[in-house]
Design an enzyme around this catalytic site. Structure first.
Site, PDB file in Angstrom:
ATOM      1  N   GLY A 125       0.849  -1.269  -0.059  1.00 15.40           N
ATOM      2  CA  GLY A 125      -0.088  -0.076  -0.029  1.00 15.40           C
ATOM      3  C   GLY A 125       0.772   1.244   0.051  1.00 15.40           C
ATOM      4  N   GLY A 182      -0.323   4.783   0.126  1.00 15.34           N
ATOM      5  CA  GLY A 182      -1.277   6.014   0.350  1.00 15.34           C
ATOM      6  C   GLY A 182      -0.196   6.833   1.406  1.00 15.34           C
ATOM      7  CB  ALA A 223      -0.073   4.882   6.227  1.00 16.71           C
ATOM      8  CB  SER A 265     -14.584  18.754   2.609  1.00 18.48           C
ATOM      9  OG  SER A 265     -13.859  19.131   3.837  1.00 18.48           O
ATOM     10  NE  ARG A 311     -15.474  13.535   9.912  1.00 17.21           N
ATOM     11  CZ  ARG A 311     -14.129  13.404   8.884  1.00 17.21           C
ATOM     12  NH1 ARG A 311     -13.782  12.196   8.898  1.00 17.21           N
ATOM     13  NH2 ARG A 311     -13.599  14.241   8.305  1.00 17.21           N
ATOM     14  CG  HIS A 351     -15.251   9.181   5.410  1.00 13.27           C
ATOM     15  ND1 HIS A 351     -15.091   9.319   3.989  1.00 13.27           N
ATOM     16  CD2 HIS A 351     -14.537  10.173   6.120  1.00 13.27           C
ATOM     17  CE1 HIS A 351     -13.990  10.227   4.171  1.00 13.27           C
ATOM     18  NE2 HIS A 351     -13.841  10.418   5.158  1.00 13.27           N
ATOM     19  CG  LEU A 408      -5.371  13.728   5.444  1.00 15.32           C
ATOM     20  CD1 LEU A 408      -5.316  14.898   4.717  1.00 15.32           C
ATOM     21  CD2 LEU A 408      -5.292  12.643   4.585  1.00 15.32           C
TER      22      LEU A 408
END
Lengths: 250, 667
Positions: free
Chosen positions: B41, B43, B45, B285, B338, B430, B470
Site C-alpha cells: 500500500g 497511500g 501511511a 468535506s 461526525r 467513510h 491524514l
C-alpha cells in the site's frame, strides 16, 4: 435512454484490436458514465462474455486513474471533469458513443481501454521532488513566508492528477503540460528553487526519452485538462529550461 | 491474553516517546543495506513509510494495486490535516490535540499512542512544507488554518479541498526520489495475495501481477501493511472502487489479531444515494460545516411540498427551519463530531423530515455564510454593505475561493447549483477506526509484521475527528514506524537475504493459486458485484448507523448464507494469466464476506454505545449514546481460529491516567 456504444476491444498489448458495437437500454440520465459501463459489464458477464476492461478508482475526479477517449475527446464532452464525473445527462436518447483508450506511442495499450502510463512515473522519478529527508528536524513551516500569489499558483499547478488527457488531446502526444505542472509547482516555491535548474533539465530529458512529442502550442492540452492546468506552466517550463541551460557555471 | 502486550513505555506521558526513542535498538547505516522491508500500500501511511525507510538505508519493495502510488485513496481526502502548531494563538497545544482526539474517539483509544500522534503532528507540517506541499497561505505569506468538527480551536492546515491530494503527492515525490536512487523498488499493478510466515515471523508476501496474472514470491525481513480500511464492505461508501480489506484480512488469518472491527465512521456530509445502480458515494468535506448550516423544515407540510417539487428550500422562511444541530448542541452547533452529526441527521430523517424523494437527505445551506462574507468583504473594500446583490456576489466569491472544487463536484453529480440552493447531504460510510491490532511499535501480534495508517486500530478509538486521518497516516509513516521497526530489525543484521525457496512460500503460493483456480473454474450464475451489493445492504441496514441485538444476530446468519452462496454461485469470466478485474474483485469480496461476520459479531458483543457504534439498547432518554465504561472500557481484539464466527476475544484494557473519563458532551 437507449444508446449504441462503439467500444475499442483489444485482448492484450499484442492483439490488433477493433471497435465492437453494443446496445444498452434504460440508461438513467443521473448515472455516471462509468456506472453505465458497469451496467454493460454486468450484462456481458451474465451472457458469459468478457467485460470491458477500463481503469477507474476513486470515481470522484481526483485519483487520475480513469481515462477514456469519448467521442474523440479525452474524458468526454464536458469541460473540467474526468470521465468518472461525466454523467449520462450529457447524452441524448439514441446517441452513438465512441469509446476508445487514450492514444499515444508512449502509452501502450494493456487491454481494451486500459493504457500503460508508466512513462509518467519515470518523468516524476527523474526530478519531481525536493531533496529533503524525513528528519523531523526541518525548520518551522512558517520560517519562510511564501507570497500568497506564488503559493496559489504553485497549488494550481500541483493539482495535476496525472491522468494523461493532455497527452491524448495533443496531436503530437506531447507531455509538456504534465511535466511543466510539476516543474512550475517547485519553481514557484522557495523550497523547490535550490534544485530548479537540474530538475527542469532532467525531467525534460526523461520526457523526450519516453517518446512523447514536442509542444507546438496549440493549447489542446489545456482545453481538455480536467483540472484546468494552465498553458502558462509550459511557458514557465521553457523559461526555466532556458535559464538552466544558459546559466553560467561557477 | 499473553500475546497482547501493548509495550507502552513507562514514565510520564509527555516523556514516553522521547525516552523510548533514546533507548530502543538501532540498526547502523551499513547494516541497513542488508535488510529488506516490504511495504504493502502506498497511500499516506505506506508511501511515507516506504520513502523514509529507504532514506534511512533499508531496501524497500513497495506494492500498489493501481498504476501509480499517486492513485491511492488518500488522494481523495479533502478538508485538511490537524497539527498542534498553535499558529492562530487560540490556545492549542499537544495536550489539547491529544485530549480532543481521545474524547472525540469516545475514550476507546490508547493514551500513549494518541499523545505521540499529537506530539509529532507539528513535525508533519514542517516536513510537508519542506517537500514543497503548497498549503493555503494568508496574505502575509504564512500558513492558514481552519476549524473542524469536535474541537474549539483552529488547527487544520489545508490546500483548498484537495489536502489529501497535495500530501499524497508530497509522499509520492519523496518515494520518487528513492525510486530513482534504487532504494525503493516499486511494484505497481500488483496485489498482495497473502503474507508468508517463516518460523513465526513475517518473512514475505505472495503477489499477483494484475496485468499478466503472474504469481510472485517476495521475501523480506519485515512486512508493513498500510492498505487502508474496510469501508467498502458496505458496497456503497466514499472509498475508491478498488479500496479493499484483503491485505488486512489475509494477515489476520495468518495470526494478526483484529481490533474493534465494528468501529466504523459514517460521515455526515455525503451526497445522498441517487439510484439502485449507483457504484459509490461522494463525500463533501467536513470543512463545509465551518460555513454551512444544516437544517430540515420544521413543518411536515413543507417537507411534503418540497418532495412534491411544489416548494423550494429557499422559499422556506427562517422561522420554519429546524437547524437541528444548533438546537441540540448549542456549544458546538454544526461542528459537532461526525458520529453525532450523522446520528442527528438519521434521527430527523427517520422522523420523516428528509428532504429528497427517498426521504434520506438534509440541507447544508451556505446562504448565511455568503451574506456574512459578502458584508465583510464589502466593508473591507469600502463598498455598500446594504447592496444585497453586491453582497451576495462578493460572498459567493469568498465561498468559491474556499470550497470551489467541492461546489463544482456537487454540481456535476447532482446537477444543482449549491451557490443558489442548499446542498442535500446524507451520511455515508467513510472510514474504519477498527483494524489490525498493533502495539506501541505498530507491530501486530505476528513478529515482523506491522500495520500502519487506517489499516491499524490504534489512534481514533470509536470515532475519528476530521482531519486526523491524514495526520495519523503521515505520523505512522514518516515519524513512528521508521524508528520502531529498527528495534525489531536490529536482530536481523546477520540473517542474510530471505530465500523464497522455503516451504512456507510454496505453501502460501499454492493456497493462493488454488483459490484463484476455484473462482475461474466455478462457472456460477451470478457476478461478483451481485454478492457485494447484497452484502452491502445487510451491513447498511443491520450494522450501520444504529444497531441492535436482533438485527446483528440476523445479520450474522444472513452473511453466512450469502458467503456459502457466493462460493457456489459466483461467476468469474476470463482466465488467470491475464488482466482480469472480475478475478481481483472476487478475491476481495470473498474476504469481505468473512470480515463482515466478525464485524457483526464484534458489534453484537459490544453492548454499549460509543462513538460510531450506536447500540439502540444503550441510549439516554434524549437519544444520546450511552457508554458503559464499567464493562467495555477495552479494545476488543479478535484472534482468528479458522472461522470468523469462532474468533476468540481478547481484551486490551484501556488505562486512562491523564484524562478523566467523562460522558462526551457537545451541548
Amino acid at each position: 435512454m437507449n444508446l449504441t456504444l462503439k467500444i475499442w476491444r483489444q485482448k492484450n498489448a499484442n492483439d490488433k484490436g477493433s471497435m465492437v458495437d453494443y446496445q444498452i437500454s434504460d440508461v438513467s440520465p443521473d448515472m455516471s458514465f462509468l456506472e453505465m459501463l458497469d451496467v454493460l459489464n454486468e450484462d456481458l458477464i451474465t451472457k458469459d462474455e468478457e467485460p470491458v476492461a477500463f481503469d477507474h478508482d476513486c470515481r470522484e475526479g481526483i485519483c487520475g486513474m480513469c481515462s477514456l477517449h469519448i467521442n474523440g475527446e479525452p474524458h468526454g464532452p464536458d469541460k473540467g471533469i474526468t470521465t468518472c464525473q461525466l454523467h449520462m445527462r450529457s447524452f441524448k436518447n439514441g446517441d452513438t458513443i465512441y469509446i476508445e483508450p487514450f492514444r499515444a506511442k508512449a502509452f501502450p495499450i494493456i487491454k481494451d481501454l486500459i493504457v500503460d502510463r508508466s512513462a509518467f512515473e519515470r518523468i516524476q522519478q527523474s526530478g519531481g521532488y525536493v531533496s529533503v529527508n524525513t528528519s523531523g528536524n526541518t525548520q518551522d513551516a512558517n520560517a519562510i513566508p511564501v507570497p500568497k500569489e506564488d503559493a496559489d499558483m504553485a497549488f494550481d499547478a500541483a493539482t495535476c492528477i496525472g491522468c494523461g488527457a493532455c497527452v491524448a488531446a495533443c496531436k503530437n502526444s506531447s507531455a509538456m503540460l504534465f511535466t511543466s505542472a510539476k516543474v512550475s509547482q517547485f519553481a514557484l516555491l522557495p523550497q523547490g528553487k535550490v534544485e530548479a535548474k537540474k530538475r527542469v533539465q532532467d525531467m525534460v530529458a526523461q520526457m523526450d526519452a519516453e517518446g512523447f512529442g514536442n509542444c507546438s502550442n496549440t493549447g489542446a492540452c489545456e482545453a481538455e485538462c480536467p483540472k484546468g492546468i494552465s498553458l502558462e506552466n509550459i511557458a514557465r517550463l521553457n523559461r526555466e529550461l532556458i535559464k538552466a541551460k544558459t546559466a553560467v557555471k561557477h | 491474553m499473553t500475546k497482547l502486550d501493548s509495550k507502552i513505555p513507562s514514565g510520564a506521558l509527555k516523556d514516553k516517546w522521547t525516552n523510548y526513542k533514546n533507548n530502543i535498538n538501532l540498526v547502523n547505516p551499513a547494516n541497513k543495506r542488508l535488510i529488506d522491508v516490504i511495504v504493502v500500500g502506498t497511500g499516506l501511511a505506506g508511501g511515507s513509510a516506504a520513502a523514509t525507510l529507504a532514506e534511512l538505508g533499508y531496501n524497500v519493495k513497495a506494492f500498489a494495486f493501481q498504476d501509480s502510488p499517486r492513485r491511492a485513496h488518500s488522494i481523495a481526502a479533502q478538508g485538511g490535516i490537524n497539527a498542534a502548531k498553535n499558529y492562530q494563538g487560540d490556545g492549542d497545544s499537544i495536550y489539547r490535540l491529544f485530549y480532543d482526539t481521545v474524547k472525540g474517539g469516545d475514550y476507546r483509544a490508547r493514551e500513549a499512542n494518541v499523545y505521540r500522534l499529537a506530539e509529532v503532528s507539528a513535525n508533519i507540517i514542517d516536513q510537508c512544507v519542506a517537500q514543497g506541499v503548497p498549503f493555503a497561505r494568508d496574505y502575509g505569506g504564512l500558513l492558514d488554518n481552519r476549524s473542524f468538527g469536535g474541537v474549539l480551536v483552529s488547527r487544520t492546515f489545508y490546500a483548498k479541498g484537495q489536502t489529501g491530494q497535495q500530501l499524497l503527492l508530497g509522499a509520492y515525490s519523496a518515494m520518487n526520489r528513492q525510486i530513482s536512487r534504487g532504494k525503493i523498488k516499486m511494484y505497481n499493478r500488483h496485489e498482495m495475495m497473502d503474507v508468508v510466515i517463516v518460523d513465526g515471523k513475517a518473512r514475505g508476501i505472495i503477489t499477483r501481477d494484475l496485468v499478466t496474472g503472474k504469481i510472485e514470491r517476495h521475501g523480506a525481513h519485515a512486512v508493513v501493511v498500510g492498505s487502508g480500511g474496510y469501508g467498502n464492505i458496505f458496497f456503497l461508501s466514499t472509498n475508491a472502487m478498488g479500496s479493499n480489506a484483503s491485505a488486512a484480512w489475509k494477515i489476520h488469518k495468518k495470526g494478526a489479531y483484529f481490533a474493534n472491527p465494528c468501529f466504523t465512521q459514517i460521515h455526515p456530509t455525503c451526497i445522498p444515494v441517487a439510484g439502485e445502480l449507483q457504484a459509490k458515494l461522494t463525500l463533501m468535506s467536513e470543512s463545509l460545516r465551518n460555513d454551512g448550516r444544516i437544517w430540515v423544515p420544521k413543518n411536515m407540510d413543507d417537507v411534503k411540498a418540497i418532495r412534491a417539487g411544489q416548494l423550494k428550500p429557499t422559499q422556506i422562511p427562517e422561522e420554519n427551519r429546524d437547524y437541528y444541530l444548533e438546537r441540540r448542541y448549542p456549544a458546538f452547533g454544526n461542528l459537532v463530531p461526525r458520529d453525532v452529526a450523522s446520528r442527528a441527521a438519521k434521527e430527523r430523517c427517520d422522523a420523516g423530515y428528509g428532504v429528497n424523494a427517498t426521504g434520506q437527505a438534509v440541507y447544508l445551506d451556505f446562504a448565511s455564510a455568503i451574506e456574512r462574507y459578502g458584508k465583510e468583504t464589502a466593508h473591507v473594500q469600502g463598498l455598500d454593505e446594504n447592496d444585497k446583490a453586491l453582497v451576495t456576489k462578493l460572498g459567493k466569491q469568498v465561498i468559491e475561493n474556499k470550497y470551489g472544487n467541492l461546489f463544482q463536484m456537487y454540481e456535476k453529480i447532482v446537477d444543482e447549483n449549491p451557490y443558489e440552493t442548499p446542498m442535500m447531504i446524507y451520511p455515508a460510510v467513510h472510514y474504519t477506526m477498527g483494524g489490525i491490532w498493533v502495539d506501541y511499535n505498530l507491530m501486530t501480534t505476528v513478529p515482523g509484521l506491522y500495520a500502519i495508517g487506517e489499516a491499524n486500530f490504534s489512534d481514533h478509538g470509536a470515532n475519528r475527528l476530521g482531519a486526523s486521518a491524514l495526520m495519523q497516516g503521515l505520523a505512522d509513516g514518516y515519524f513512528v514506524l521508521p524508528y520502531t521497526i529498527g528495534d525489531y530489525l536490529a536482530d536481523d543484521i546477520r540473517t542474510g537475504p530471505i530465500s523464497t525457496d522455503h516451504p512456507a512460500f510454496a505453501e502460501a503460493e499454492k493456497e493462493v493459486v488454488d483459490r484463484l483456480e476455484h473462482f475461474i473454474n466455478n462457472k456460477g450464475t451470478k457476478s461478483v458485484d451481485t454478492f457485494h451489493r447484497k452484502l452491502g445492504l445487510i451491513m447498511w441496514n443491520k450494522c450501520g448507523m444504529a444497531r441492535n441485538k436482533e438485527g446483528l444476530t440476523s445479520a450474522i446468519e444472513e452473511i453466512k448464507v450469502l458467503r456459502e452462496e457466493f462460493w457456489k454461485e459466483v461467476r468469474v469470466p476470463g482466465g488467470m494469466n491475464e488482466f482480469n478485474d472480475e478475478l481481483a474483485k472476487a478475491g476481495r469480496v470473498a474476504d469481505y464476506l468473512e470480515l463482515a461476520e466478525l464485524f457483526a459479531k464484534d458489534a453484537l458483543h459490544r453492548e454499549e454505545s460509543c462513538g460510531g457504534h450506536f447500540r439502540e439498547e444503550s441510549q439516554s432518554e434524549e437519544g444520546e449514546a450511552k457508554r458503559d465504561d464499567e464493562n467495555f472500557k477495552y479494545a476488543a481484539v479478535w484472534e482468528y481460529t479458522g472461522n470468523p464466527g469462532e474468533a476468540i476475544l481478547h481484551k486490551e484494557d484501556l488505562v486512562y491516567e491523564n484524562i478523566e473519563l467523562k460522558t462526551r458532551s457537545y451541548k
